[in-house]
Design a protein around this motif. Structure first.
Motif, short mmCIF file in Angstrom:
data_model
loop_
_atom_site.label_atom_id
_atom_site.label_comp_id
_atom_site.label_asym_id
_atom_site.label_seq_id
_atom_site.Cartn_x
_atom_site.Cartn_y
_atom_site.Cartn_z
N LEU A 1 -27.37 12.45 -23.26
CA LEU A 1 -28.57 13.27 -23.08
C LEU A 1 -28.77 13.60 -21.61
CD1 LEU A 1 -31.00 11.44 -25.55
CD2 LEU A 1 -29.81 13.61 -25.94
N GLY A 2 -29.48 14.67 -21.34
CA GLY A 2 -29.67 15.10 -19.97
C GLY A 2 -28.61 16.10 -19.53
N LEU A 3 -28.43 16.23 -18.23
CA LEU A 3 -27.52 17.21 -17.64
C LEU A 3 -26.24 16.52 -17.21
CD1 LEU A 3 -27.69 20.27 -16.99
CD2 LEU A 3 -28.44 19.62 -14.69
N HIS A 4 -25.10 16.97 -17.77
CA HIS A 4 -23.81 16.35 -17.47
C HIS A 4 -22.73 17.44 -17.34
CE1 HIS A 4 -25.32 12.31 -18.44
NE2 HIS A 4 -25.94 12.90 -19.46
N ALA A 5 -21.73 17.13 -16.58
CA ALA A 5 -20.59 18.04 -16.44
C ALA A 5 -19.68 17.89 -17.65
CB ALA A 5 -19.83 17.74 -15.15
N ASN A 6 -19.25 19.04 -18.21
CA ASN A 6 -18.29 18.97 -19.31
C ASN A 6 -16.87 18.86 -18.78
OD1 ASN A 6 -17.54 21.56 -18.52
ND2 ASN A 6 -18.59 22.58 -20.23
N GLY B 1 -16.09 21.05 -15.90
CA GLY B 1 -16.90 20.93 -14.69
C GLY B 1 -18.21 21.68 -14.75
N TYR B 2 -18.49 22.39 -15.82
CA TYR B 2 -19.76 23.09 -15.95
C TYR B 2 -20.84 22.13 -16.47
CZ TYR B 2 -17.21 27.44 -15.30
OH TYR B 2 -16.43 28.45 -14.77
N LEU B 3 -22.05 22.34 -16.01
CA LEU B 3 -23.16 21.47 -16.40
C LEU B 3 -23.67 21.84 -17.79
CD1 LEU B 3 -25.14 21.26 -13.05
CD2 LEU B 3 -23.61 19.53 -14.03
N GLN B 4 -23.77 20.82 -18.61
CA GLN B 4 -24.26 21.01 -19.98
C GLN B 4 -25.52 20.18 -20.16
OE1 GLN B 4 -21.36 20.48 -23.10
NE2 GLN B 4 -22.92 19.83 -24.57
N ILE B 5 -26.54 20.79 -20.74
CA ILE B 5 -27.81 20.10 -20.99
C ILE B 5 -27.91 19.79 -22.48
CG2 ILE B 5 -29.02 22.33 -21.16
CD1 ILE B 5 -30.57 19.04 -19.90
N ASN B 6 -28.21 18.52 -22.80
CA ASN B 6 -28.43 18.07 -24.17
C ASN B 6 -29.80 17.41 -24.25
OD1 ASN B 6 -25.76 18.76 -25.00
ND2 ASN B 6 -25.01 16.83 -24.14
N THR B 7 -30.57 17.72 -25.29
CA THR B 7 -31.88 17.09 -25.45
C THR B 7 -32.23 16.99 -26.92
OG1 THR B 7 -34.18 17.12 -24.73
CG2 THR B 7 -33.20 19.25 -25.29
N PHE B 8 -32.97 15.97 -27.25
CA PHE B 8 -33.39 15.73 -28.63
C PHE B 8 -34.91 15.82 -28.68
CE2 PHE B 8 -34.57 12.77 -32.11
CZ PHE B 8 -33.96 13.44 -33.16
N LEU B 9 -35.43 16.90 -29.28
CA LEU B 9 -36.87 17.17 -29.34
C LEU B 9 -37.21 17.69 -30.73
CD1 LEU B 9 -37.16 18.93 -25.86
CD2 LEU B 9 -38.12 16.69 -26.45
N PRO B 10 -37.43 16.79 -31.69
CA PRO B 10 -37.61 17.20 -33.09
C PRO B 10 -38.73 18.20 -33.34
CG PRO B 10 -37.25 14.84 -32.94
CD PRO B 10 -37.42 15.33 -31.54
N ARG C 1 -23.40 26.73 -14.11
CA ARG C 1 -23.48 25.99 -12.84
C ARG C 1 -22.60 24.75 -12.89
NH1 ARG C 1 -29.65 26.06 -10.42
NH2 ARG C 1 -30.14 28.25 -10.87
N LYS C 2 -22.08 24.41 -11.69
CA LYS C 2 -21.31 23.19 -11.54
C LYS C 2 -21.98 22.19 -10.60
CE LYS C 2 -16.72 25.03 -12.57
NZ LYS C 2 -15.30 25.11 -12.11
N LYS C 3 -22.90 22.66 -9.77
CA LYS C 3 -23.58 21.79 -8.81
C LYS C 3 -24.88 21.29 -9.42
CE LYS C 3 -25.21 21.62 -4.04
NZ LYS C 3 -25.42 22.42 -2.78
#
Length: 738
Positions: free
Chosen positions: A28-33, A36-45, A78-80
């Protein structure tokens, strides 16, 4: 057809949705795939739409809803890394939240190092729930130790008690789970006063009963069992004068007379409901001062679920019980005691804990706080569990709880309950029901080491504070420094004196001559420890009757016996402790469900006992000979302890050089002794300064109002003697004025 990457994301999303993801902060949160691109994952039912905002509030991306559970994800260009927030739209409206999975760790490296070493003295400031500013955002940190759990989440009103929404980060270095939740990051605000617990799954993924916070500083009023987020408002302490002077007040050469009470039954309101800490302070403190006591001792005020345990089966060692108000209310009570010149002790229970499912029992699915082997981990007397003192994290937890009361609440002393049950592996056990130590003995070496370290920390870090052991055996050196091989307590309850003296007093005076040594034997060991003479709550429950009703004879003799006994107690070496109600001769056994029988004070006999305790406390404080050498053999000398035929004891108490000695005579028969000759260590006038048979106390007023002048008639191995009248069933005290 979904690609493999999306399949992997959905698999992990399902793990989040089922609260069994092994590393939610890694997903969860913002991580590089992998590119190297930033991927955002969140769980909000509850969300209908989620957007990613940068630090300027600009929309970076609108997230895709990948399944019906409420999982949203998006790969950015984004990568940064950058600071971000989430814009969330629900049926209730639109809001901007701080993602808890974007926040930095709660514990720093030093916290983890000290925790692993078992040396984190301020652990209560890190574990538990704390309203703080973290990463520049206001919110609440949560941290709990559960090393063997596969999943831990904080749940509460702020997230609808849904364990999927705030899974915590596991710090693998120490087994602590942590999370910071910003005020604006939940479904409703995370603020002071909110209720919460921990959702825990064991190592096999089995869901346990919701757990209250072991380090919680506030809890719900029973029967509810949730922990409560505390505002931890800075209290305006103004007891500096007391704190700076208490070292002298608590010294063993100072008078210490303790009034022990149960807050829930000292007094109640007109509806038989509990009083608030503040209300109790307004009533109790003036009364205690008027009675002449120097200290108040509270039966346990740590949060506990069952009223009938009187607090001795706590589940919240860091939380003042909500029965009487808030933590701030309790601070008010302590400060009011100090500003009135009263010290405050609390009972502390590190010997065992209850099996309530919301408590510490099998906290992470394993015997984390307790021993797994029931021969070491279960108390047969109380149906409770025993702490594993050899586990550094558990010992640290317990010591931190004691120091929390000294640090946060300014209490002056810790009375440790049931020390004997901690010291002996075979305590209340038959052969085969206990495990010997590594040397084959019955001493619990881990508990011994724990108690020593507890006392060393207390005396090193909290000048003027002191510890008291309720220890009922002959374990040597309980109140001797650890440097001398002792356990390091400041004082020890003299249970032998209590048992012997009460056994003697309940006998008909006709038979006391045959048990004369029951009162004198205590002086054989009176200076082996720094003793407190206790007539505690334990002596007025479970069918034992009150102290008054233990006395033999008709009503007059019962009260006369009681007055004589108190006179003996207050002149005997050792500090004093008296349970509430005993000071006015409560006739009924103590009942924790109602207030004391204050109406008895309308009766002259009960009022007389109350006046007697006032006067004894005044004498004890004002006469150096009665307190300066309470714990030293130079402060006591028998005149005659062999007069069994008349059941009369006589002895001298001394203070430091230059103070007048006092001569004490105790008659435990209803016979008046006229022209009674007594050896005296000092020639001169002997002024009668106390007589428990005085009319003001309800006595027959036999005594020596003119005092006694010594003469040079040798008697009882002394060069001088006096001739006095000894009243019936009475204690008489003379000041020797040479």
């Amino acid at each position: 057809m979904q690609n493999n990457h999306q399949t992997t994301v959905l698999d992990e999303a399902q793990a989040i949705a089922h609260a069994n993801h092994p590393n939610p902060y890694g997903f969860l949160g913002l991580h590089a795939n992998d590119k190297g691109y930033l991927q955002i994952n969140t769980f909000l039912p509850d969300a209908m739409q989620v957007s990613l905002l940068d630090e300027k509030g600009k929309v970076v991306a609108k997230l895709d809803k990948l399944d019906d559970s409420g999982f949203f994800s998006k790969t950015t260009r984004r990568k940064k890394r950058f600071s971000y927030q989430l814009n969330v739209k629900t049926e209730q409206g639109e809001r901007i939240i701080t993602d808890p999975f974007a926040c930095s760790p709660v514990l720093d490296d030093l916290d983890i190092y000290l925790f692993n070493e078992g040396k984190h003295k301020k652990l209560y400031q890190k574990l538990g729930a704390h309203c703080v500013e973290h990463d520049g955002v206001k919110g609440v940190t949560f941290a709990v130790w559960a090393p063997n759990a596969s999943h831990v989440a904080v749940v509460g009103e702020f997230n609808h008690w849904d364990g999927r929404l705030h899974p915590m980060r596991k710090r693998l270095e120490c087994g602590i789970w942590e999370i910071f939740i910003a005020e604006n990051s939940a479904y409703s605000p995370v603020t002071a006063g909110g209720h919460y617990k921990f959702e825990v799954k064991d190592s096999n993924g089995n869901l346990l009963a919701l757990k209250a916070d072991p380090y919680g500083v506030q809890a719900q009023m029973r029967p509810d069992t949730s922990s409560v987020i505390s505002a931890e408002v800075e209290f305006d302490w103004n007891d500096h004068h007391w704190m700076n002077s208490r070292q002298l007040r608590n010294d063993k050469s100072s008078p210490i007379s303790i009034y022990e009470l149960h807050l829930g039954s000292w007094q109640r309101d007109h509806n038989n409901e509990f009083l608030n800490y503040r209300d109790i302070a307004e009533r109790l403190i003036p009364y205690t001062l008027d009675m002449g006591f120097t200290h108040i001792q509270l039966m346990p005020v740590s949060e506990f679920p069952y009223d009938g345990s009187w607090g001795y089966q706590p589940v919240g060692l860091f939380a003042p019980t909500a029965r009487f108000g808030s933590a701030e209310d309790f601070k008010y009570f302590v400060q009011a005691c100090h500003n009135a010149g009263l010290g405050l002790l609390i009972d502390w229970v590190p010997g065992h804990f209850p099996i309530d499912e919301h408590g510490l029992a099998k906290f992470d699915g394993t015997c984390l706080f307790e021993h797994e082997d029931l021969r070491k981990g279960f108390h047969p007397d109380w149906n409770t569990l025993i702490y594993n003192y050899g586990r550094t994290e558990v010992a640290n937890f317990l010591r931190a709880s004691a120091m929390h009361w000294l640090d946060t609440y300014h209490v002056d002393g810790i009375r440790v309950d049931a020390v004997a049950s901690m010291l002996y592996l075979d305590y209340s056990r038959n052969d085969g029901e206990w495990i010997p130590n590594e040397y084959g003995g019955n001493e619990n070496l881990e508990a011994v080491a724990f108690l020593k370290e507890f006392n060393e920390e207390l005396y090193a870090d909290y000048p003027g504070a002191f510890s008291v052991a309720e220890e009922s055996t002959s374990w040597p050196g309980v109140s001797r420094p650890t440097s001398d091989g002792g356990l390091g307590f400041g004082y020890k309850w003299n249970m032998g004196w209590m048992n012997d003296s009460l056994a003697y007093m309940k006998r008909d005076p006709i038979y006391r001559q045959h048990h004369h040594n029951e009162l004198s034997f205590g002086l054989v060991y009176a200076f082996d420890e720094n003793f407190v003479l206790p007539l505690s709550h334990d002596e007025v429950v479970h069918g034992k009757g009150s102290i008054l009703t233990r006395m033999p004879g008709d009503e007059w003799q019962q009260f006369a016996n009681l007055r004589a006994y108190y006179g003996f107690m207050w002149t005997h070496p050792g500090k004093k402790l008296l349970f509430m109600g005993c000071e006015f001769g409560q006739r009924a056994e103590w009942n924790f469900e109602q207030g004391l029988d204050w109406h008895l004070l309308e009766n002259d006999n009960h009022h007389g006992v109350q006046q007697l305790i006032k006067d004894l406390n005044h004498l004890y404080k004002s006469m150096p000979a009665l307190h300066q050498l309470d714990c030293e053999k130079d402060g006591f000398d028998w005149v005659d302890h062999d007069n069994a035929e008349q059941s009369i004891y006589s002895f001298v108490r001394y203070g430091r050089d230059g103070t007048n000695p006092v001569l004490v005579v105790c008659n435990f028969t209803p016979t008046v002794q006229h022209a009674f000759r007594l050896g005296t260590p000092k020639a001169g006038y002997h002024r009668e300064i106390f007589n428990s048979d005085a009319a003001i106390y309800g006595g027959s007023n036999v005594g020596n109002p003119l005092g006694a002048q010594s003469n040079n008639t040798p008697w009882q191995g002394r060069d001088d003697s006096i001739e006095i009248t000894v009243p019936p069933l009475a204690t008489v005290i003379f000041e020797l004025q040479g």
